[in-house]
Design a protein around this motif. Structure first.
Motif: not given
Lengths: 113, 121
Positions: B38, B42-44, B91
């Motif tokens: 991530q 933003q998204s995963l 992340f």
């Protein structure tokens, strides 16, 4: 193939107001749908999930979502926002309950006092 | 309930070094683990799926030689970022499921770790 679209990257509501976070999905097989919440620098917490049982799903912290096949939607709602609801919310789709998830872009919810 | 632990929660390393992130299922046997990445705001994005005792399945565009995934036991999967560069800063989050052997109310349980923040200088 599966995909998820979350309409609105940022939603702002007043404390006590209705929360509505939109999610539309695309799936060639019956979908399993999920809503997760993420607080800053933390992992994901499951709010609720749809697994082909009841179309109206109740989750934790007063959230619920309704699966509408005709609209390919799974919008998340909460009748009255609380300051602690401010976080990032992700809608996700899978082809089974324990499989890989395809996430939407996320919606940041802000709650104003 | 099902608990997944990730370690370290934060790591800072120099460019060119390798970093290992661990994902452990504490109270169930995780037959399958998923690794996500991530970027800020933003998204995963799913990087790979690992099944115990077999090679990981990587998503398109993910370099398998760059992101080494090992799932040697039913309770541990590791992600090693090799020769890390600043653009690898992100992340990283794992999730785990025990499949049919670990169900709650007839449903497979999928549990996420708390994530690991990697910063490459």
């Amino acid at each position: 193939a599966q995909s998820v679209t979350q309409l609105g990257s940022h939603v702002s509501v007043s404390e006590g107001a209705l929360v509505l976070l939109r999610c539309n999905y695309s799936s060639s097989v019956p979908p399993y749908l999920f809503w997760y919440v993420q607080y800053p620098n933390q992992g994901l917490q499951l709010l609720l999930k749809y697994t082909s049982a009841a179309t109206l799903v109740k989750g934790i912290n007063g959230f619920e979502a309704e699966f509408k096949k005709s609209e390919t939607s799974f919008h998340l709602t909460k009748p009255s926002a609380h300051m602690s609801d401010a976080a990032e919310y992700f809608c996700a789709v899978s082809d089974n309950q324990g499989g890989k998830l395809i996430f939407g872009q996320g919606t940041e919810l802000s709650v104003k006092p | 309930g099902a608990v997944v632990s990730q370690h370290p929660s934060r790591v800072i390393c120099k460019s060119g070094t390798s970093v290992k992130i661990e994902c452990r299922s504490l109270d169930f046997q995780a037959t399958t683990m998923f690794w996500y990445r991530q970027f800020p705001k933003q998204s995963l994005m799913l990087m790979a799926t690992s099944n115990e005792g077999s090679k990981a399945t990587y998503e398109q565009g993910v370099e398998k030689d760059k992101f080494l995934i090992n799932h040697a036991s039913l309770t541990l999967s590791t992600l090693t970022v090799t020769s890390a560069h600043p653009e690898d800063s992100s992340f990283y989050i794992c999730s785990a499921t025990g499949g049919d052997s670990h169900q709650v109310s007839g449903a497979n349980v999928l549990t996420f770790g708390a994530g690991s923040r990697l910063t490459v200088l």
